[in-house]
Write a protein that holds these residues in place. Structure first.
Motif, PDB file in Angstrom:
ATOM      1  N   TRP A 156       0.856  -1.115   0.054  1.00 36.00           N
ATOM      2  CA  TRP A 156      -0.028  -0.003   0.074  1.00 36.00           C
ATOM      3  C   TRP A 156       0.728   1.269   0.269  1.00 36.00           C
ATOM      4  CZ3 TRP A 156      -4.583   0.706   4.189  1.00 36.00           C
ATOM      5  CH2 TRP A 156      -5.330   1.680   3.700  1.00 36.00           C
ATOM      6  N   THR A 157       1.823   1.219   0.965  1.00 34.70           N
ATOM      7  CA  THR A 157       2.692   2.504   0.891  1.00 34.70           C
ATOM      8  C   THR A 157       3.585   2.431  -0.258  1.00 34.70           C
ATOM      9  OG1 THR A 157       3.293   1.954   3.303  1.00 34.70           O
ATOM     10  CG2 THR A 157       4.555   3.546   2.255  1.00 34.70           C
ATOM     11  N   ALA A 158       3.962   1.562  -0.980  1.00 35.64           N
ATOM     12  CA  ALA A 158       4.813   1.666  -2.287  1.00 35.64           C
ATOM     13  C   ALA A 158       3.951   2.048  -3.358  1.00 35.64           C
ATOM     14  CB  ALA A 158       5.122   0.198  -2.578  1.00 35.64           C
ATOM     15  N   PHE A 159       2.635   1.741  -3.375  1.00 32.37           N
ATOM     16  CA  PHE A 159       1.674   2.159  -4.409  1.00 32.37           C
ATOM     17  C   PHE A 159       1.590   3.762  -4.114  1.00 32.37           C
ATOM     18  CE2 PHE A 159      -0.581  -1.983  -5.354  1.00 32.37           C
ATOM     19  CZ  PHE A 159       0.155  -2.331  -6.104  1.00 32.37           C
ATOM     20  N   SER A 160       1.274   4.179  -2.840  1.00 32.27           N
ATOM     21  CA  SER A 160       0.933   5.562  -2.596  1.00 32.27           C
ATOM     22  C   SER A 160       2.320   6.239  -3.100  1.00 32.27           C
ATOM     23  CB  SER A 160       0.767   5.781  -0.915  1.00 32.27           C
ATOM     24  OG  SER A 160      -0.443   4.887  -0.790  1.00 32.27           O
ATOM     25  N   SER A 161       3.486   5.654  -2.555  1.00 30.02           N
ATOM     26  CA  SER A 161       4.806   6.529  -3.005  1.00 30.02           C
ATOM     27  C   SER A 161       4.720   6.648  -4.539  1.00 30.02           C
ATOM     28  CB  SER A 161       5.819   5.808  -2.391  1.00 30.02           C
ATOM     29  OG  SER A 161       5.840   5.626  -1.197  1.00 30.02           O
ATOM     30  N   ALA A 162       4.637   5.835  -5.209  1.00 29.48           N
ATOM     31  CA  ALA A 162       4.631   5.726  -6.724  1.00 29.48           C
ATOM     32  C   ALA A 162       3.603   6.783  -7.161  1.00 29.48           C
ATOM     33  CB  ALA A 162       4.405   4.432  -7.263  1.00 29.48           C
ATOM     34  N   TYR A 163       2.264   6.988  -6.547  1.00 30.19           N
ATOM     35  CA  TYR A 163       1.380   7.786  -6.887  1.00 30.19           C
ATOM     36  C   TYR A 163       1.955   9.048  -6.767  1.00 30.19           C
ATOM     37  CZ  TYR A 163      -2.950  10.302  -6.621  1.00 30.19           C
ATOM     38  OH  TYR A 163      -3.859  11.400  -6.683  1.00 30.19           O
ATOM     39  N   ALA A 164       2.489   9.501  -5.616  1.00 31.79           N
ATOM     40  CA  ALA A 164       2.782  10.570  -4.941  1.00 31.79           C
ATOM     41  C   ALA A 164       4.071  11.264  -6.039  1.00 31.79           C
ATOM     42  CB  ALA A 164       3.553  10.729  -3.684  1.00 31.79           C
ATOM     43  N   SER A 165       4.875  10.226  -6.434  1.00 35.05           N
ATOM     44  CA  SER A 165       6.050  10.768  -7.338  1.00 35.05           C
ATOM     45  C   SER A 165       5.521  11.047  -8.761  1.00 35.05           C
ATOM     46  CB  SER A 165       7.154   9.721  -7.496  1.00 35.05           C
ATOM     47  OG  SER A 165       6.624   8.420  -7.724  1.00 35.05           O
ATOM     48  N   ASP A 166       4.569  10.377  -9.135  1.00 37.00           N
ATOM     49  CA  ASP A 166       3.897  10.405 -10.355  1.00 37.00           C
ATOM     50  C   ASP A 166       3.391  11.928 -10.450  1.00 37.00           C
ATOM     51  OD1 ASP A 166       4.505   8.279 -11.877  1.00 37.00           O
ATOM     52  OD2 ASP A 166       2.578   7.149 -11.416  1.00 37.00           O
ATOM     53  N   SER A 167       2.560  12.094  -9.155  1.00 36.77           N
ATOM     54  CA  SER A 167       1.845  13.420  -9.182  1.00 36.77           C
ATOM     55  C   SER A 167       3.090  14.698  -9.320  1.00 36.77           C
ATOM     56  CB  SER A 167       1.041  13.547  -7.894  1.00 36.77           C
ATOM     57  OG  SER A 167       0.034  12.704  -7.912  1.00 36.77           O
ATOM     58  N   ALA A 168       4.051  14.451  -8.660  1.00 36.98           N
ATOM     59  CA  ALA A 168       5.307  15.271  -8.700  1.00 36.98           C
ATOM     60  C   ALA A 168       5.807  15.593 -10.085  1.00 36.98           C
ATOM     61  CB  ALA A 168       6.364  14.782  -7.645  1.00 36.98           C
ATOM     62  N   ALA A 169       5.802  14.349 -10.539  1.00 39.23           N
ATOM     63  CA  ALA A 169       6.283  14.417 -12.033  1.00 39.23           C
ATOM     64  C   ALA A 169       5.516  15.324 -12.927  1.00 39.23           C
ATOM     65  CB  ALA A 169       6.509  12.985 -12.340  1.00 39.23           C
ATOM     66  N   ASN A 170       4.342  15.000 -12.748  1.00 39.52           N
ATOM     67  CA  ASN A 170       3.311  15.804 -13.553  1.00 39.52           C
ATOM     68  C   ASN A 170       3.304  17.436 -13.138  1.00 39.52           C
ATOM     69  OD1 ASN A 170       2.669  13.558 -15.148  1.00 39.52           O
ATOM     70  ND2 ASN A 170       0.694  13.005 -13.558  1.00 39.52           N
ATOM     71  N   ALA A 171       3.500  17.544 -12.085  1.00 37.01           N
ATOM     72  CA  ALA A 171       3.676  18.969 -11.800  1.00 37.01           C
ATOM     73  C   ALA A 171       4.677  19.765 -12.335  1.00 37.01           C
ATOM     74  CB  ALA A 171       3.783  19.045 -10.055  1.00 37.01           C
ATOM     75  N   ASP A 172       5.873  18.915 -12.663  1.00 33.07           N
ATOM     76  CA  ASP A 172       7.067  19.583 -13.212  1.00 33.07           C
ATOM     77  C   ASP A 172       6.518  20.124 -14.587  1.00 33.07           C
ATOM     78  OD1 ASP A 172      10.091  19.682 -13.431  1.00 33.07           O
ATOM     79  OD2 ASP A 172       9.540  18.681 -15.403  1.00 33.07           O
ATOM     80  N   PRO A 173       7.031  21.351 -14.931  1.00 36.81           N
ATOM     81  CA  PRO A 173       6.687  21.941 -16.278  1.00 36.81           C
ATOM     82  C   PRO A 173       6.986  21.067 -17.511  1.00 36.81           C
ATOM     83  CG  PRO A 173       7.845  23.759 -14.759  1.00 36.81           C
ATOM     84  CD  PRO A 173       7.991  22.299 -14.244  1.00 36.81           C
ATOM     85  N   GLU A 174       7.999  20.615 -17.630  1.00 43.08           N
ATOM     86  CA  GLU A 174       8.398  19.771 -18.673  1.00 43.08           C
ATOM     87  C   GLU A 174       7.261  18.601 -18.866  1.00 43.08           C
ATOM     88  OE1 GLU A 174      12.255  18.596 -19.050  1.00 43.08           O
ATOM     89  OE2 GLU A 174      13.105  20.769 -18.811  1.00 43.08           O
ATOM     90  N   SER A 175       7.012  17.980 -17.908  1.00 44.68           N
ATOM     91  CA  SER A 175       6.137  16.848 -17.915  1.00 44.68           C
ATOM     92  C   SER A 175       4.733  17.339 -18.084  1.00 44.68           C
ATOM     93  CB  SER A 175       6.122  15.997 -16.282  1.00 44.68           C
ATOM     94  OG  SER A 175       7.336  15.608 -16.171  1.00 44.68           O
ATOM     95  N   PHE A 176       4.484  18.471 -17.570  1.00 46.67           N
ATOM     96  CA  PHE A 176       3.090  19.038 -17.739  1.00 46.67           C
ATOM     97  C   PHE A 176       2.917  19.250 -19.174  1.00 46.67           C
ATOM     98  CE2 PHE A 176       0.176  22.789 -17.878  1.00 46.67           C
ATOM     99  CZ  PHE A 176      -0.729  22.273 -16.808  1.00 46.67           C
ATOM    100  N   VAL A 177       3.929  19.917 -20.034  1.00 49.01           N
ATOM    101  CA  VAL A 177       3.689  20.066 -21.624  1.00 49.01           C
ATOM    102  C   VAL A 177       3.411  18.751 -22.043  1.00 49.01           C
ATOM    103  CG1 VAL A 177       5.026  20.974 -23.490  1.00 49.01           C
ATOM    104  CG2 VAL A 177       5.048  22.199 -21.413  1.00 49.01           C
TER     105      VAL A 177
END
Lengths: 115, 212
Positions: A32-53
């Motif tokens: 459960w923690t691993a899934f949540s961490s992966a989700y959080a890192s995905d969210s952080a990556a999407n917040a990155d401007p380049e990923s956002f583009v």
């Protein structure tokens, strides 16, 4: 030959049972923690401007259909449209769970991309 | 503490965790989704351990410094725990605010709008596990041969649970997950070949299994 339960009626292993339950619960919490961490890192990556583009570019190729009363600009549900318009209208088509379950991205993340 | 009480306690703990997260409000949908997937994985792994230890016990495969009663106890407790985590997986599916499944979707699988065939396999696997664990709980009411035949439903149940995970799981493309499925399935297949190649164990004529 006696049935297993009868053969081992006098051989009980309480520590084994408790250990198995503890390991199972710990594994549950770890996954459960691993899934949540992966989700959080995905969210952080999407917040990155380049990923956002990159996400905007992908999403713009598969925009939801526009109704007759809407202009194409108003119907756009891409993140770039949201950011430029300030308050974009909700998408005309509700996100489908069936078509989007193939990715490992958590459901909320997929939902937020479309609105 | 009996295996049944331990399984009930573990399952209730997992269900309580999922319901608490669901009620928390903050990122409830994502966290419920993560939790129900984790419960599914744990249920699958426990099912696998139970199958493997049961086959090892049946085939009398000697594990160094491990008594047969330990293997048998592991087989029994992991089966009960698999059912408990399966129950928490299903509760998670029911309360998940995103997927919006009905009870009939869980019981039948094929009625769901999302990957009905994969969910049908999951429902079949869940029913098989429920029958195996349920008949073991009341095994004293069955003849040994009848109980053993019902118990063998665990094998097709494991196989459909494996394919349910591969086809319905949203992590099946992950190399780690694929490796896990491959290793677990390979181990069961290996013992299955031994089981099919070996001779049948004699079945006692009139011995019933007392439920613990």
């Amino acid at each position: 030959m006696a049935a297993p339960n009868r053969r081992f009626a006098n051989e009980r292993h309480p520590f084994l049972k408790v250990a198995a339950a503890v390991v199972a619960l710990a594994t549950f919490a770890s996954i459960w923690t691993a899934f949540s961490s992966a989700y959080a890192s995905d969210s952080a990556a999407n917040a990155d401007p380049e990923s956002f583009v990159a996400v905007s570019a992908v999403d713009s190729t598969a925009q939801p259909p526009v109704t007759a009363n809407e202009t194409p600009a108003a119907g756009s549900a891409t993140p770039s449209a949201v950011s430029s318009a300030g308050s974009a209208p909700p998408p005309t088509v509700a996100p489908s769970t069936g078509g989007q379950r193939g990715s490992s991205i958590a459901p909320v993340q997929r939902r937020s991309r479309g609105s | 503490m009996t295996s049944w009480r331990l399984g009930l306690l573990s399952g209730l703990t997992a269900v309580a965790a999922i319901l608490l997260v669901r009620a928390s409000g903050v990122s409830a949908a994502a966290n419920t989704w993560h939790a129900l997937r984790a419960a599914g994985f744990v249920s699958y792994l426990l099912f696998w351990v139970s199958c493997l230890s049961g086959m090892a016990f049946y085939l009398r495969i000697a594990v160094p410094r491990v008594r047969a009663s330990v293997v048998f106890e592991l087989h029994r407790v992991t089966g009960v725990l698999a059912a408990a985590f399966l129950a928490s997986h299903l509760v998670g599916v029911l309360v998940d605010p995103w997927i919006d499944f009905r009870v009939i979707d869980i019981l039948a699988g094929a009625t769901a709008s999302y990957r009905p065939f994969a969910l049908f396999l999951g429902a079949v696997g869940a029913w098989a596990l429920a029958i195996v664990v349920g008949t073991t709980a009341v095994s004293g009411r069955f003849r040994y041969a009848t109980w053993l035949n019902l118990h063998r439903l665990a094998f097709p149940g494991y196989v459909v649970a494996l394919f349910h995970g591969l086809l319905a799981g949203s992590d099946s493309a992950n190399p780690l997950v694929l490796a896990m499925y491959g290793l677990t399935a390979g181990a069961v297949a290996g013992l299955g070949v031994l089981r099919l190649a070996g001779r049948e164990r004699p079945v006692p004529a009139a011995v019933s299994l007392p439920g613990r």
